[in-house]
Scaffold this motif. Structure first.
Motif, PDB file in Angstrom:
ATOM      1  N   ASN A 206     -12.821 -43.702  93.184  1.00  0.00           N
ATOM      2  CA  ASN A 206     -11.866 -44.696  92.522  1.00  0.00           C
ATOM      3  C   ASN A 206     -11.819 -44.693  90.780  1.00  0.00           C
ATOM      4  O   ASN A 206     -10.723 -45.034  90.336  1.00  0.00           O
ATOM      5  CB  ASN A 206     -12.693 -45.925  93.058  1.00  0.00           C
ATOM      6  N   GLY A 207     -13.019 -44.110  90.273  1.00  0.00           N
ATOM      7  CA  GLY A 207     -12.940 -43.980  88.974  1.00  0.00           C
ATOM      8  C   GLY A 207     -12.060 -43.030  88.390  1.00  0.00           C
ATOM      9  O   GLY A 207     -11.286 -43.227  87.310  1.00  0.00           O
TER      10      GLY A 207
ATOM     11  N   ARG B  46      -8.244 -44.128  88.216  1.00  0.00           N
ATOM     12  CA  ARG B  46      -8.044 -45.303  87.258  1.00  0.00           C
ATOM     13  C   ARG B  46      -6.775 -44.773  86.283  1.00  0.00           C
ATOM     14  O   ARG B  46      -7.076 -43.542  85.750  1.00  0.00           O
ATOM     15  CB  ARG B  46      -9.069 -45.813  86.436  1.00  0.00           C
ATOM     16  N   LYS B  47      -5.964 -45.578  85.973  1.00  0.00           N
ATOM     17  CA  LYS B  47      -5.070 -45.490  84.868  1.00  0.00           C
ATOM     18  C   LYS B  47      -5.386 -46.311  83.916  1.00  0.00           C
ATOM     19  O   LYS B  47      -5.278 -47.385  84.011  1.00  0.00           O
ATOM     20  CB  LYS B  47      -3.518 -45.464  85.451  1.00  0.00           C
ATOM     21  N   VAL B  48      -5.504 -45.874  82.705  1.00  0.00           N
ATOM     22  CA  VAL B  48      -5.840 -46.640  81.609  1.00  0.00           C
ATOM     23  C   VAL B  48      -4.877 -46.940  80.428  1.00  0.00           C
ATOM     24  O   VAL B  48      -4.311 -45.857  80.057  1.00  0.00           O
ATOM     25  CB  VAL B  48      -7.121 -45.979  80.822  1.00  0.00           C
TER      26      VAL B  48
ATOM     27  N   SER C  55     -15.749 -45.628  84.388  1.00  0.00           N
ATOM     28  CA  SER C  55     -14.675 -46.446  83.828  1.00  0.00           C
ATOM     29  C   SER C  55     -14.484 -46.053  82.092  1.00  0.00           C
ATOM     30  O   SER C  55     -13.444 -46.002  81.655  1.00  0.00           O
ATOM     31  CB  SER C  55     -15.158 -47.863  83.899  1.00  0.00           C
TER      32      SER C  55
ATOM     33  N   THR D 144     -13.138 -42.140  81.984  1.00  0.00           N
ATOM     34  CA  THR D 144     -11.892 -41.942  82.432  1.00  0.00           C
ATOM     35  C   THR D 144     -10.850 -42.455  81.246  1.00  0.00           C
ATOM     36  O   THR D 144      -9.758 -42.020  81.165  1.00  0.00           O
ATOM     37  CB  THR D 144     -11.464 -42.385  83.824  1.00  0.00           C
ATOM     38  N   SER D 145     -11.374 -43.282  80.465  1.00  0.00           N
ATOM     39  CA  SER D 145     -10.664 -43.920  79.559  1.00  0.00           C
ATOM     40  C   SER D 145     -10.474 -43.349  78.255  1.00  0.00           C
ATOM     41  O   SER D 145      -9.671 -43.459  77.382  1.00  0.00           O
ATOM     42  CB  SER D 145     -11.057 -45.442  79.278  1.00  0.00           C
TER      43      SER D 145
END
Length: 217
Positions: A36-37, A40-42, A156, A159-160
């Motif tokens: 899920n992490g 992610r699209k930040v 979170s 990945t950002s």
């Protein structure tokens, strides 16, 4: 009419679970939490540094930062973040070797990004969580019941992270010698010998001294 309303409510809840992914983090497998992490699209950032930027999710904020080292805190835990801009700049790639003696040992590989998750039990009964991804690493000591939440928070942040190539190009060419101060191999696990995390367990950091000296790219 009442039966119709009840059926409609049940259907709504069911669709929420199916379409919105309402499964609590605690009930997910760690692989699901990691996946899920990585997916992610930040598009929103709230922390800006020299050569990179990233986003801290709700409930996390920066306690202290020195160049490529960040201390991030939540109400329960302190996370240590190290961003390896040198390895990113030089496109260093090292494969993770799984550790069969660890509580969790898992490679992370998604599109052009890679890393690992390793968790080891400490003598205190708590767990040392190490996550490396996207040329950065986070470490935190956590209670067993909170592992999934901590991993989700760490992913979170990791990945950002977005690097600024033009800034790094200038910064590394001019100040490459200074990076000797930040020797830290994100490709190697700290196991149970992390001096920083030992300091965290001894409550070295005082929450009354929280500050965040953001740098703008």
């Amino acid at each position: 009419m009442v039966k119709y309303v009840k059926k409609e409510m049940i259907l709504t809840v069911f669709m929420c679970i199916v379409l919105c992914g309402c499964t609590p983090i605690q009930k997910m497998s760690l692989k699901e939490v990691v996946n899920n992490g990585t997916e992610r699209k930040v598009s929103v950032y709230n922390k800006y540094r020299k050569g990179y930027k990233y986003n801290t999710p709700k409930g996390l904020d920066v306690l202290d930062n020195t160049e490529y080292n960040e201390v991030i805190y939540s109400s329960d835990y302190i996370y240590y973040l190290y961003v390896d801009a040198v390895s990113y700049y030089n496109k260093v790639i090292e494969k993770y070797k799984q550790n069969n003696s660890s509580y969790v040992s898992m490679p992370i590989d998604y599109e052009d990004k890679y890393g690992y998750l390793e968790i080891n039990e400490l003598k205190s009964g708590k767990y040392l969580v190490e996550i490396m991804y996207n040329y950065a690493k986070m470490e935190v000591i956590v209670k067993k019941d909170d592992i999934n939440v901590v991993v989700a928070n760490a992913m979170s942040v990791l990945t950002s992270i977005k690097f600024n190539n033009s800034v790094l190009d200038t910064y590394l060419s001019e100040e490459n010698s200074q990076f000797r101060e930040f020797e830290f191999n994100i490709f190697e696990t700290a196991s149970t010998d992390s001096q920083y995390l030992q300091a965290v367990e001894e409550d070295i950091y005082d929450e009354d001294e929280i500050h965040d000296s953001d740098l703008i790219d």
